[in-house]
Design an enzyme around this catalytic site. Structure first.
Site, mmCIF file in Angstrom:
data_model
loop_
_atom_site.group_PDB
_atom_site.id
_atom_site.type_symbol
_atom_site.label_atom_id
_atom_site.label_comp_id
_atom_site.label_asym_id
_atom_site.label_seq_id
_atom_site.Cartn_x
_atom_site.Cartn_y
_atom_site.Cartn_z
ATOM 1 C CG HIS A 32 172.148 119.538 -4.846
ATOM 2 N ND1 HIS A 32 171.864 118.448 -5.466
ATOM 3 C CD2 HIS A 32 172.287 119.491 -3.777
ATOM 4 C CE1 HIS A 32 172.392 117.603 -4.674
ATOM 5 N NE2 HIS A 32 172.829 118.067 -3.668
ATOM 6 C CE LYS A 100 181.219 109.155 -11.718
ATOM 7 N NZ LYS A 100 182.162 110.287 -12.023
#
Lengths: 193, 290
Positions: A32, A100
């Site tokens: 990222h 998650k």
């Protein structure tokens, strides 16, 4: 099926269950960060993320002769990507995030603005996830970032199930649940003898 | 002539494989039991995925979770077991071999040089080795590969001694509530109280491996464990933090003496996939897996 058009994404709401076929790309903290830095320095990442699914995952991969195979590929804790995700969505426009544990306010706002959703996959269920991955199409930044952090491009079929916990309308299921947890916590602590 | 060093190395590799691919039976059985008492399709779906995935792992001999953790060895070394300082080298070699063979995910990252690729660090600190010295001629090895997600929500605090046991209990409730959905609940919780800032964490980590659902032999501590188990499950974090199913599967508390001015508390949290494997090797090379 990727690339997923915005109107399809907008149909889904928190609590909905979905599966994905097409292309998903793994990206964790380092990927990222690097993708955002590239964009801000006037470059692009080596893959077009538009309409695809970003999978918060650092898989175990095994090289057999000239081919990479997935051994285990469950989701990692998405909260670590909260500091990057809103810019990542703005710059690269993925349609789906898979991870998650849920994400926060900045990601919720970016999902609403740019038409993206977050789907929660059962943590630890790395082999169920691997069953949905049919092929390793490509990979980038392996030497630089290492196996868990690099971009793995997977072709998937009925990958899932994921439950929508952030939709493109500003709702965050995890935040609702955790706000209840927090109320319970305050009550339990104040009553503790 | 037996090659004891080779036996220890091979056993460590085997234990690593067993630990990452086989969820201890009692935990798997517990998940199945909970599935029958959990209301709500979302919670049930999470539990079902955990069960199916764990069964698949055992069958296919592949890791349950891609996060095979930072490797730690809890070693209990008998006086008359002939291998001493070489043990470290043997366990490092076993870790490298297991990383390639099973495979494990390379989880040892040098902040300047990047991933070392083999789950060891150059300085010798990783894999982590805890050593206990005992009498006898045996070597006991427990391998414990602990994932990063639940380690990231483990916490430590030096609380004011005046807060006493009530302060300790409040801190534990806060710790688990704050872990929320992040560390793959339902959780196993290990608590260490007393000692020092580091010892309480070590006690907490080792507490995770105490016999499942067996309460402390000290009745005062057992009562605290019971109370905390009930209250933590009232937090309603649920399976994967989605609000349905249990929040905590088990909890153990260890107390030891402390400095009069300090009350150290460590809370080490494990995800639902609490993984470990254990073997004992005698000096004539006999191996018992238990």
């Amino acid at each position: 099926m990727t690339p997923i058009p915005e109107f399809e994404v907008r149909k889904l709401e928190i609590g909905d269950v979905f599966f994905i076929s097409g292309t998903i790309v793994t990206a964790r903290d380092e990927a990222h960060k690097k993708a955002i830095e590239l964009y801000e320095s006037g470059n692009r990442s080596p893959i077009e993320f538009k309409g695809l699914a970003i999978f918060h995952c650092g898989p175990i991969m095994k090289k057999t002769e000239n081919e990479w195979k997935v051994v285990a590929a469950g989701p990692t804790t998405s909260d670590r990507m909260e500091m990057f995700e809103d810019l990542f969505i703005e710059y690269y426009r993925p349609s789906v995030l898979i991870g998650k544990g849920g994400m926060g306010e900045r990601t919720v706002n970016a999902c609403r603005k740019f038409g993206c959703i977050y789907g929660s996959f059962t943590g630890g269920a790395a082999l169920l996830a691997a069953q949905g991955i049919k092929k390793v199409k490509n990979y980038y930044w392996l030497d630089e970032l290492g196996m868990p952090e690099c971009l793995w491009v997977y072709e998937v079929e009925n990958f899932g199930p994921m439950i929508v916990t952030i939709d493109s309308h500003g709702s965050n299921l995890t935040a609702k649940i955790l706000s209840n947890v927090n109320n319970k916590k305050e009550k339990l602590i104040s009553e503790m003898k | 002539m037996i090659n004891l060093e080779k036996i220890v190395e091979d056993t460590a590799v085997e234990l690593l494989k067993k630990s990452v691919t086989e969820l201890p039976t009692e935990f798997l059985e517990e998940l199945k039991k909970i599935l029958t008492t959990t209301n709500g399709a979302v919670g049930q779906a999470q539990l079902r995925s955990m069960i199916t995935n764990s069964e698949l792992a055992k069958k296919s001999e592949c890791p349950i979770c891609q996060d095979t953790g930072v490797i730690s060895y809890i070693i209990t070394l008998g006086d008359d077991f002939p291998i001493r300082s070489n043990l470290k080298k043997i366990l490092r070699t076993a870790t490298r071999r297991a990383t390639e063979k099973i495979p494990l995910r390379p989880n040892s990252v040098d902040i300047f040089k990047g991933n070392t690729g083999d789950n060891t660090s150059e300085d010798g600190n990783i894999p982590i080795i805890y050593l206990e010295l005992v009498s006898g001629d045996k070597l006991e090895i427990i391998v414990m590969p602990k994932g990063g997600g639940s380690s990231n929500v483990s916490v430590h605090k030096m609380i004011k001694p005046g807060l006493g046991i009530v302060g300790v209990k409040k801190f534990i409730i806060e710790a688990v509530a704050d872990a929320g959905s992040l560390g793959c609940p339902p959780y196993f919780v290990g608590v260490g109280v007393g000692g020092s800032e580091d010892l309480c964490m070590l006690l907490a980590k080792k507490a995770l491996l105490k016999p499942f659902k067996k309460r402390n032999s000290n009745s005062n501590i057992a009562a605290i464990e019971e109370e905390l188990l009930t209250k933590l499950n009232q937090l309603e974090i649920g399976a994967m933090g989605l609000g349905e199913g249990p929040t905590v599967l088990d909890l153990h508390v260890e107390f030891t003496a402390r400095h009069p001015a300090s009350l150290p508390v460590g809370v080490v949290i494990s995800c639902w996939a609490l993984r470990y494997a254990k073997a004992t090797i005698s000096k004539n090379g006999e191996i018992i897996y238990n």
